[in-house]
Design a protein around this motif. Structure first.
Motif, PDB file in Angstrom:
ATOM      1  N   TYR A  72       9.332  -2.324   2.984  1.00  0.00           N
ATOM      2  CA  TYR A  72       9.019  -1.216   3.922  1.00  0.00           C
ATOM      3  C   TYR A  72      10.381  -0.869   4.294  1.00  0.00           C
ATOM      4  N   CYS A  97      15.639  -0.683   3.375  1.00  0.00           N
ATOM      5  CA  CYS A  97      14.555  -1.237   2.637  1.00  0.00           C
ATOM      6  C   CYS A  97      14.096  -3.009   3.009  1.00  0.00           C
ATOM      7  N   ILE A 100       8.790  -7.280   2.769  1.00  0.00           N
ATOM      8  CA  ILE A 100       7.481  -7.230   3.464  1.00  0.00           C
ATOM      9  C   ILE A 100       7.119  -8.696   3.335  1.00  0.00           C
ATOM     10  N   TYR A 123       4.878 -10.778   0.091  1.00  0.00           N
ATOM     11  CA  TYR A 123       3.965  -9.636  -0.294  1.00  0.00           C
ATOM     12  C   TYR A 123       3.175 -10.058  -1.499  1.00  0.00           C
ATOM     13  N   GLY A 152       0.512  -5.813   3.263  1.00  0.00           N
ATOM     14  CA  GLY A 152       1.442  -5.009   3.981  1.00  0.00           C
ATOM     15  C   GLY A 152       2.090  -5.710   5.169  1.00  0.00           C
ATOM     16  N   ARG A 153       3.054  -5.347   5.857  1.00  0.00           N
ATOM     17  CA  ARG A 153       3.612  -5.940   6.633  1.00  0.00           C
ATOM     18  C   ARG A 153       2.824  -6.399   8.018  1.00  0.00           C
TER      19      ARG A 153
END
Length: 225
Positions: A72, A97, A100, A123, A152-153
């Protein structure tokens, strides 16, 4: 101003800080080049450069950051090569970047999930829920999604399931009989198939399932003369 010039290593604007006197007595502008610093490709991501025209009809360049799958963006997504006084510079610091990760999903009563000892999940990592043995006469049923994915996070693909007793009454069909699925107790998702006795026709579904609210779904059919 003439439009900015893009080079292989930088984005440029032209300024006119002085003039040059030539032999014919003409005054000509003397231009010097100002460039935005070269942006390095982010680790685990990439940059897409886009030219644009702003509200003042002046040309410029935008650096659009995109992270690889599983990462992310931390920081400003879009940077602009802007004029500031006699210099040109990017509108903000380059973002990063980051990987995650998900915090552990929610614990549920009467159940547990795989690798529950871990502090973080990567992730696309999957956890699987299961129900503990019941201390009572009826077993627990897992209601909901048993597999959750870190999507996702700190985001899981769905809410945690429940472990609870779901039990339907013994299926009784007047003027009919159960053809398959006979058992002593009917828990969540137990399925039975019925048919009518000779001389009666079935009104409704011949297959019913024990639903989450302890009822047969769809409702038990009827045998009509």
């Amino acid at each position: 101003w003439p439009p900015p010039h893009r080079h292989a290593s930088a984005f440029s604007f032209w300024r006119s800080p002085g003039i040059l006197l030539v032999a014919l007595g003409l005054l000509l502008p003397m231009c010097s080049e100002k460039t935005c610093p070269q942006l390095g490709e982010p680790l685990n991501g990439r940059i897409v450069y886009i030219s644009y025209v702003n509200e003042a009809d002046k040309f410029g360049y935008q650096a659009h950051y995109i992270c690889n799958e599983g990462y992310y963006l931390l920081g400003t997504k879009n940077l602009y090569c802007e004029v500031t006084g006699n210099n040109v510079e990017w509108s903000d610091s380059p973002p990063q970047c980051e990987r995650i990760l998900c915090q552990p999903p929610q614990q549920i009563p009467n159940g547990d999930f795989s690798n529950s000892h871990k502090d973080a999940f990567e992730y696309s990592e999957v956890v699987t829920y299961s129900c503990k043995p019941s201390n009572g006469p009826d077993e627990y049923s897992l209601v909901g999604e048993s597999r959750l994915v870190c999507s996702g996070r700190n985001q899981w693909s769905s809410n945690p399931p429940e472990c609870k007793v779901v039990k339907c009454q013994y299926p009784v069909l007047k003027n009919g009989k159960v053809m398959s699925g006979l058992r002593k107790k009917y828990y969540y998702k137990s399925e039975v198939t019925v048919e009518c006795l000779e001389g009666f026709h079935l009104e409704g579904n011949k297959t019913v399932v024990c639903g989450v609210n302890n009822n047969w779904e769809p409702k038990m059919p009827e045998c009509i003369k």
